[in-house]
Scaffold this motif. Structure first.
Motif, PDB file in Angstrom:
ATOM      1  N   GLU A  58       0.829  -1.200   0.000  1.00 34.68           N
ATOM      2  CA  GLU A  58       0.000   0.000   0.000  1.00 34.68           C
ATOM      3  C   GLU A  58       0.866   1.255   0.000  1.00 34.68           C
ATOM      4  OE1 GLU A  58      -2.961   2.710  -0.065  1.00 34.68           O
ATOM      5  OE2 GLU A  58      -3.063   0.558  -0.494  1.00 34.68           O
ATOM      6  N   LYS A  59       1.943   1.250   0.805  1.00 34.41           N
ATOM      7  CA  LYS A  59       2.843   2.405   0.834  1.00 34.41           C
ATOM      8  C   LYS A  59       3.528   2.591  -0.515  1.00 34.41           C
ATOM      9  CE  LYS A  59       3.838   2.345   5.797  1.00 34.41           C
ATOM     10  NZ  LYS A  59       4.873   2.143   6.846  1.00 34.41           N
ATOM     11  N   ARG A  60       3.924   1.480  -1.129  1.00 39.04           N
ATOM     12  CA  ARG A  60       4.571   1.576  -2.434  1.00 39.04           C
ATOM     13  C   ARG A  60       3.592   2.092  -3.485  1.00 39.04           C
ATOM     14  NH1 ARG A  60       7.391  -3.578  -5.270  1.00 39.04           N
ATOM     15  NH2 ARG A  60       5.210  -4.127  -5.628  1.00 39.04           N
ATOM     16  N   ALA A  61       2.347   1.614  -3.416  1.00 39.51           N
ATOM     17  CA  ALA A  61       1.331   2.090  -4.357  1.00 39.51           C
ATOM     18  C   ALA A  61       1.045   3.570  -4.139  1.00 39.51           C
ATOM     19  CB  ALA A  61       0.051   1.271  -4.191  1.00 39.51           C
ATOM     20  N   GLN A  62       1.035   3.991  -2.865  1.00 41.67           N
ATOM     21  CA  GLN A  62       0.797   5.397  -2.555  1.00 41.67           C
ATOM     22  C   GLN A  62       1.932   6.268  -3.085  1.00 41.67           C
ATOM     23  OE1 GLN A  62       0.243   6.131   1.598  1.00 41.67           O
ATOM     24  NE2 GLN A  62      -0.231   8.286   1.352  1.00 41.67           N
ATOM     25  N   ALA A  63       3.179   5.788  -2.931  1.00 37.31           N
ATOM     26  CA  ALA A  63       4.334   6.534  -3.448  1.00 37.31           C
ATOM     27  C   ALA A  63       4.255   6.656  -4.970  1.00 37.31           C
ATOM     28  CB  ALA A  63       5.628   5.838  -3.041  1.00 37.31           C
ATOM     29  N   LYS A  64       3.820   5.575  -5.631  1.00 40.34           N
ATOM     30  CA  LYS A  64       3.672   5.620  -7.088  1.00 40.34           C
ATOM     31  C   LYS A  64       2.589   6.607  -7.496  1.00 40.34           C
ATOM     32  CE  LYS A  64       5.353   1.054  -8.454  1.00 40.34           C
ATOM     33  NZ  LYS A  64       5.018  -0.219  -9.144  1.00 40.34           N
ATOM     34  N   ARG A  65       1.491   6.626  -6.719  1.00 46.97           N
ATOM     35  CA  ARG A  65       0.415   7.572  -7.030  1.00 46.97           C
ATOM     36  C   ARG A  65       0.898   9.010  -6.882  1.00 46.97           C
ATOM     37  NH1 ARG A  65      -2.851   3.776  -4.149  1.00 46.97           N
ATOM     38  NH2 ARG A  65      -2.671   5.028  -2.245  1.00 46.97           N
TER      39      ARG A  65
END
Length: 225
Positions: free
Chosen positions: A164-171
């Motif tokens: 989730e943190k990685r997806a948030q960083a990508k967003r």
């Protein structure tokens, strides 16, 4: 411990509570608090009830605390034989009580018990150590009865948090990129409009100058004439 497995469907009651009793003719009387109705149990319903009772009895066995993860695989043939032969059922339950209360001290272990069609098919496999649980989880995915320490669930939570943190960083990176692209597009549009306006002004100026020269020349010709 976390309870899971195929047998959980038989242990948990997710529908309206009913009191079921059997009369002397082998039929089931269902009391819903309304008008009573009597219906015969099908073979599948009888097996479902048998599995539910077996699961509940497994749940009542006090597990040894050195068993960190536990799973019991029971084949359909084993269920049929235990249902048809109470003596076989009693032997299997006795073996389960023996193994589920046994200690692995000083170690802790993951225990997988397999129940087959006959007593010879009964077996137990165990894994000790913090890094030896992968085989247990791989072989116990569809177990009738399963209890885990919750450690694997915590690892799953940590993995989900990381993803989730990685997806948030990508967003966030994508949002910054989109913002830069939007600003660049706005600047390009502004420059294009400015250039177009400048070109129009230059063209208008040229037309104006040409008109002035034409009028001047026309006036000179008139004076000469």
């Amino acid at each position: 411990m976390v309870i899971s497995g195929v047998g959980q469907n038989y242990y948990q009651n997710n529908v309206e509570t009913k009191r079921n009793t059997k009369n002397v003719n082998g039929t089931e009387k269902i009391d819903t608090g309304k008008a009573e109705s009597t219906q015969e149990l099908s073979e599948a319903e009888e097996m479902e009830l048998f599995k539910k009772e077996f699961y509940a009895e497994l749940e009542r066995i006090p597990k040894n605390r050195t068993i960190t993860n536990l799973a019991v695989n029971i084949s359909e043939e084993a269920f049929k034989n235990m249902k048809a032969d109470p003596e076989y059922r009693a032997k299997i339950m006795s073996a389960l009580q023996r193994d589920l209360t046994s200690s692995f001290a000083p170690l802790k272990a993951s225990l997988l018990i397999t129940v087959g069609a006959t007593e010879k098919d009964y077996r137990g496999d165990s894994w000790s150590g913090p890094n030896n649980d992968s085989e247990f989880f791989a072989r116990s995915q569809d177990s009738f009865y399963k209890k885990t320490s919750g450690k694997k669930d915590r690892n799953k939570e940590l993995l989900e948090e990381y993803l989730e943190k990685r997806a948030q960083a990508k967003r966030q990176q994508q949002e910054l990129l989109d913002e830069k692209v939007a600003k660049a597009e706005q600047e390009r549009s502004r420059l294009a409009k400015a250039w177009s306006s400048k070109q129009q002004m230059a063209k208008a100026s040229s037309v104006y100058d040409a008109n002035i020269m034409t009028e001047t020349m026309a006036g000179g010709d008139s004076l000469l004439g």
